[in-house]
Write a protein that holds these residues in place. Structure first.
Motif, PDB file in Angstrom:
ATOM      1  N   UNK A   1     -25.274 -20.981   1.543  1.00  0.00           N
ATOM      2  CA  UNK A   1     -26.630 -20.437   1.734  1.00  0.00           C
ATOM      3  C   UNK A   1     -26.846 -20.037   3.194  1.00  0.00           C
ATOM      4  N   UNK A   2     -26.100 -20.709   4.095  1.00  0.00           N
ATOM      5  CA  UNK A   2     -26.282 -20.451   5.528  1.00  0.00           C
ATOM      6  C   UNK A   2     -25.190 -19.560   6.109  1.00  0.00           C
ATOM      7  N   UNK A   3     -23.991 -19.671   5.561  1.00  0.00           N
ATOM      8  CA  UNK A   3     -22.856 -18.945   6.150  1.00  0.00           C
ATOM      9  C   UNK A   3     -21.701 -18.848   5.158  1.00  0.00           C
ATOM     10  N   UNK A   4     -20.845 -17.841   5.360  1.00  0.00           N
ATOM     11  CA  UNK A   4     -19.630 -17.792   4.535  1.00  0.00           C
ATOM     12  C   UNK A   4     -18.405 -18.106   5.382  1.00  0.00           C
ATOM     13  N   UNK A   5     -18.630 -18.610   6.610  1.00  0.00           N
ATOM     14  CA  UNK A   5     -17.511 -18.989   7.490  1.00  0.00           C
ATOM     15  C   UNK A   5     -17.737 -20.361   8.100  1.00  0.00           C
ATOM     16  N   UNK A   6     -16.701 -21.146   8.150  1.00  0.00           N
ATOM     17  CA  UNK A   6     -16.737 -22.428   8.859  1.00  0.00           C
ATOM     18  C   UNK A   6     -15.621 -22.395   9.896  1.00  0.00           C
ATOM     19  N   UNK A   7     -15.899 -22.849  11.100  1.00  0.00           N
ATOM     20  CA  UNK A   7     -14.858 -22.858  12.134  1.00  0.00           C
ATOM     21  C   UNK A   7     -14.187 -24.224  12.249  1.00  0.00           C
ATOM     22  N   UNK A   8     -14.981 -25.273  12.067  1.00  0.00           N
ATOM     23  CA  UNK A   8     -14.428 -26.618  12.279  1.00  0.00           C
ATOM     24  C   UNK A   8     -14.930 -27.569  11.191  1.00  0.00           C
ATOM     25  N   UNK A   9     -13.993 -28.255  10.570  1.00  0.00           N
ATOM     26  CA  UNK A   9     -14.333 -29.307   9.601  1.00  0.00           C
ATOM     27  C   UNK A   9     -13.876 -30.635  10.209  1.00  0.00           C
ATOM     28  N   UNK A  10     -14.815 -31.557  10.389  1.00  0.00           N
ATOM     29  CA  UNK A  10     -14.436 -32.857  10.979  1.00  0.00           C
ATOM     30  C   UNK A  10     -14.604 -33.948   9.925  1.00  0.00           C
ATOM     31  N   UNK A  11     -13.485 -34.499   9.494  1.00  0.00           N
ATOM     32  CA  UNK A  11     -13.493 -35.596   8.524  1.00  0.00           C
ATOM     33  C   UNK A  11     -13.604 -36.905   9.296  1.00  0.00           C
ATOM     34  N   UNK A  12     -14.847 -37.400   9.398  1.00  0.00           N
ATOM     35  CA  UNK A  12     -15.061 -38.618  10.197  1.00  0.00           C
ATOM     36  C   UNK A  12     -15.433 -39.828   9.337  1.00  0.00           C
ATOM     37  N   UNK A  13     -16.096 -39.599   8.194  1.00  0.00           N
ATOM     38  CA  UNK A  13     -16.500 -40.729   7.339  1.00  0.00           C
ATOM     39  C   UNK A  13     -15.285 -41.589   7.040  1.00  0.00           C
ATOM     40  N   UNK A  14     -15.450 -42.892   7.164  1.00  0.00           N
ATOM     41  CA  UNK A  14     -14.321 -43.760   6.873  1.00  0.00           C
ATOM     42  C   UNK A  14     -14.772 -45.189   6.670  1.00  0.00           C
ATOM     43  N   UNK A  15     -13.940 -45.966   6.013  1.00  0.00           N
ATOM     44  CA  UNK A  15     -14.228 -47.387   5.827  1.00  0.00           C
ATOM     45  C   UNK A  15     -12.999 -48.211   6.214  1.00  0.00           C
ATOM     46  N   UNK A  16     -13.302 -49.436   6.638  1.00  0.00           N
ATOM     47  CA  UNK A  16     -12.220 -50.378   6.927  1.00  0.00           C
ATOM     48  C   UNK A  16     -12.690 -51.743   6.456  1.00  0.00           C
ATOM     49  N   UNK A  17     -11.915 -52.366   5.611  1.00  0.00           N
ATOM     50  CA  UNK A  17     -12.313 -53.670   5.108  1.00  0.00           C
ATOM     51  C   UNK A  17     -11.418 -54.746   5.718  1.00  0.00           C
ATOM     52  N   UNK A  18     -12.068 -55.814   6.189  1.00  0.00           N
ATOM     53  CA  UNK A  18     -11.250 -56.908   6.712  1.00  0.00           C
ATOM     54  C   UNK A  18     -10.702 -57.757   5.558  1.00  0.00           C
ATOM     55  N   UNK A  19     -11.259 -57.489   4.352  1.00  0.00           N
ATOM     56  CA  UNK A  19     -10.662 -58.132   3.176  1.00  0.00           C
ATOM     57  C   UNK A  19      -9.357 -57.384   2.877  1.00  0.00           C
ATOM     58  N   UNK A  20      -8.589 -57.891   1.981  1.00  0.00           N
ATOM     59  CA  UNK A  20      -7.300 -57.290   1.631  1.00  0.00           C
ATOM     60  C   UNK A  20      -6.461 -57.080   2.876  1.00  0.00           C
TER      61      UNK A  20
END
Ligand SMILES: NC(=O)c1ccc[n+]([C@@H]2O[C@H](COP(=O)([O-])OP(=O)(O)OC[C@H]3O[C@@H](n4cnc5c(N)ncnc54)[C@H](OP(=O)(O)O)[C@@H]3O)[C@@H](O)[C@H]2O)c1
Length: 244
Positions: A79-98
């Motif tokens: 809806x805003x653009x048909x081009x992306x310059x940068x995709x940053x995959x930052x979401x993440x999880x870390x479990x101290x279990x396992x």
């Protein structure tokens, strides 16, 4: 590379993702569009404050584990653009279990791999048409940034061991970065893995060495000054090559 760019970031409700949006929005020459995706926009009060101040920051709801919602997300971006310059995959999880075999559960392993690995790969696939710039022969590649970790480095894992789900997810994410860098060159898309340092977020804890501001200032400099010859490598937040 950041000035005037169109950027999409995952996991921007808090921690490093939120810091990225905040620093990017406040740059002298900011991106032209920042898609700040997060699981629960209503609860992301600090993110909302940034978006209120800068109209080029668009908050979009995204639980990265909800793969079936990705096409709707892509439509929203279109809806805003048909081009992306940068995709940053930052979401993440870390479990101290396992942590090791005595506490290992397949459930935690699967969940961690899903969030930290399957999601970034599938998101890249979904946004490929927006990232691709085959018409540009030289320079200005689009960029996929995978926020990895020193814990994903096999050669650095010499004393502590443990943390099976998190380590494996980030090592595999690094393998994805390298393969992507070879496969998408033809479409003028580069990719890079970045270890943000040990940072005082909910994940990093209070004893961490760096503030989010210090880490992300380095990460954004690396992205801003990115050169094609860096394609497919693993760096730390200070721009130093990190061993695989
Ligand atoms: N902090 C460190 O020392 C450190 C070191 C090395 C690498 N990293 C990496 O840096 C990245 C960011 O970490 P952080 O320190 O900022 O962690 P954090 O403070 O725990 O924040 C994690 C972020 O990821 C989001 N998230 C988690 N699962 C999600 C899902 N299913 N869908 C959408 N968003 C989701 C969280 O959203 P909610 O608020 O909705 O939970 C939150 O915004 C991660 O990939 C992490 O592995 C961090």
């Amino acid at each position: 590379m950041l000035s005037g760019a169109k950027v999409l970031i995952t996991g921007t409700s808090r921690g490093l993702g939120l810091e990225m949006v905040t620093q990017l929005a406040n740059r002298k020459s900011p991106p032209s569009l920042i898609f700040a995706t997060c699981r629960n926009p209503v609860a992301a009060v600090k993110l909302q404050e940034v978006a209120k101040k800068f109209d080029f920051v668009k908050i979009i709801q995204l639980d990265v584990n909800a793969l079936d919602t990705y096409p709707a997300l892509s439509k929203e971006v279109y809806k805003h653009t048909d081009k992306l310059d940068i995709l940053i995959n930052s979401a993440g999880i870390s479990s101290s279990e396992a942590y090791d075999l005595s506490t290992f559960t397949p459930e935690i392993m699967t969940q961690t791999l899903h969030t930290n690995l399957v999601a970034p790969i599938y998101l890249t696939k979904i946004f490929l048409p927006l990232l691709a710039k085959p018409e540009i022969v030289e320079g200005n590649p689009s960029l996929v940034v995978n926020i990895s970790s020193n814990m994903g480095s096999i050669s650095e894992n010499t004393t502590r061991g443990g943390l099976y789900p998190y380590r494996c997810s980030k090592t595999a994410l690094n393998a994805f970065t390298r393969s992507l860098s070879l496969d998408l060159k033809i479409q003028n898309i580069s990719s890079v893995s970045i270890h943000p340092g040990w940072v005082a977020t909910d994940m990093g804890g209070k004893a961490a060495e760096l503030t989010p501001a210090q880490s992300i200032s380095g990460v954004l400099t690396l992205i801003d000054e990115f050169q094609e010859e860096q394609n497919g490598n693993f760096y730390d937040y200070a721009g130093k090559v990190f061993p695989w």
